[in-house]
Design an enzyme around this catalytic site. Sequence first.
Site, PDB file in Angstrom:
ATOM      1  N   ALA A  81      42.014  30.028  43.138  1.00 31.63           N
ATOM      2  CA  ALA A  81      42.345  30.070  44.563  1.00 31.63           C
ATOM      3  C   ALA A  81      42.055  28.699  45.179  1.00 31.63           C
ATOM      4  CB  ALA A  81      41.514  31.150  45.244  1.00 31.63           C
ATOM      5  N   GLN A  83      40.343  27.608  47.692  1.00 28.55           N
ATOM      6  CA  GLN A  83      38.957  27.275  48.033  1.00 28.55           C
ATOM      7  C   GLN A  83      38.021  27.602  46.855  1.00 28.55           C
ATOM      8  OE1 GLN A  83      37.543  25.623  50.521  1.00 28.55           O
ATOM      9  NE2 GLN A  83      39.499  25.258  51.518  1.00 28.55           N
ATOM     10  N   SER A  84      38.493  27.418  45.637  1.00 32.33           N
ATOM     11  CA  SER A  84      37.706  27.775  44.456  1.00 32.33           C
ATOM     12  C   SER A  84      36.418  26.956  44.342  1.00 32.33           C
ATOM     13  CB  SER A  84      38.567  27.556  43.209  1.00 32.33           C
ATOM     14  OG  SER A  84      37.754  27.553  42.051  1.00 32.33           O
ATOM     15  N   ASN A  85      35.306  27.652  44.245  1.00 34.97           N
ATOM     16  CA  ASN A  85      34.023  26.992  43.978  1.00 34.97           C
ATOM     17  C   ASN A  85      33.966  26.510  42.536  1.00 34.97           C
ATOM     18  OD1 ASN A  85      32.648  27.599  46.533  1.00 34.97           O
ATOM     19  ND2 ASN A  85      32.874  29.730  45.879  1.00 34.97           N
ATOM     20  N   CYS A  87      36.435  25.419  40.618  1.00 35.55           N
ATOM     21  CA  CYS A  87      37.180  24.164  40.458  1.00 35.55           C
ATOM     22  C   CYS A  87      36.402  22.996  41.065  1.00 35.55           C
ATOM     23  CB  CYS A  87      38.561  24.276  41.100  1.00 35.55           C
ATOM     24  SG  CYS A  87      39.646  25.378  40.181  1.00 35.55           S
TER      25      CYS A  87
END
Length: 337
Positions: A81, A83-85, A87
């Site tokens: 997604a 807002q991936s933490n 990544c």
Amino acid sequence: MVTQDSLIQKIAEIPQVKIGHFPTPLEECPRLTQALGGPRIFIKREDCSGLAIGGNKVRQLTFTIGEAVAQNADTIVHGAASQSNHCRQAAAAYSKLGLNCYIRLAKDHKSIVQGNLLLDHIAGADVEIVDIPFGPELEEFKFNLAKKLHADGLKPYVVASPRSTALAAAAFTWCIAELHKQQKQLGIDADWIYTSSVGGTQAGLVLGTKALGMKLKPYAIAPIHWEGKTDRIRDAANSAAAILQLDTQIVDTDILNTDDYIGEGYGYLTPEGVAALKLLARTEGIILDPVYISKAMACLIDHIKQGKFQKDDIVIFLHTGGTPALFAYHEEIYENL
Ligand SMILES: *Cc1c(COP(=O)(O)O)cnc(C)c1O
């Protein structure tokens, strides 16, 4: 069953890179406990795992990137997604190790250059927002990109399930080994550990507590509706048991996971989550994230109100991080304070 020492020894044998601050702190929350009139609450601070504002993915990337490096990869391919933490923490890890990082993020209602997405750009990753839904299509896209990069002479490693989830489970078995020691130092033996997970984090908590024969019972709050989540968590735990050569087997009844606090869906605020965020900030000075852990805290608060605990019970709350995402939700949060 295994001893703490021999579990630590097995964990040390998995290929790994040093990217985080471990052990993460275990802190008591007396003002929160008092405000809720409930069990004694401690917080395990995975949000303090270092590396670009921290979070639970630093511990798991210790092994995923460890595996990539052991395979001589020079490039990571990741995506989730927007807002991936995961990544964001991967982008920082790859900068730290001097590798290449390609991140492909699914276009969604938070594809704004704020929060985690801003940090991906600051870390210098090759970032693109793609018009592909988060799920199997995005996974296929990541593997196709890796093929192209391979044809260009790079050595890519794709961070993807089920391998990444199994290594995450091994990582949170390690977290439990840490907690086992920290509890001894503090002279406590907690009853419950609550967190936000529908994957490797819970799998590792379940495997670690069972392998060490602890009283501690994991309870997880899902941030997203996930078809077949019990199979996913059980399989990850049993794969981690194989990686660690533990003879512990996880069965479905070991897995307590609720979908009741998701609200409108993944990535949408709930009023109870915002109330939990406010309460933690105002009693303990601890900042939760809006997508995951504030919903898990909302569940713990609700369980306390329902009288699920005795007064002398001890609950550990595993803070999984994700705080940068707050800044992508600034208006909705501010309006609801
Ligand atoms: C990824 C993430 C989780 C969930 O972890 P899984 O075990 O993979 O489901 C929880 N909280 C935060 C902040 C996360 O970034």
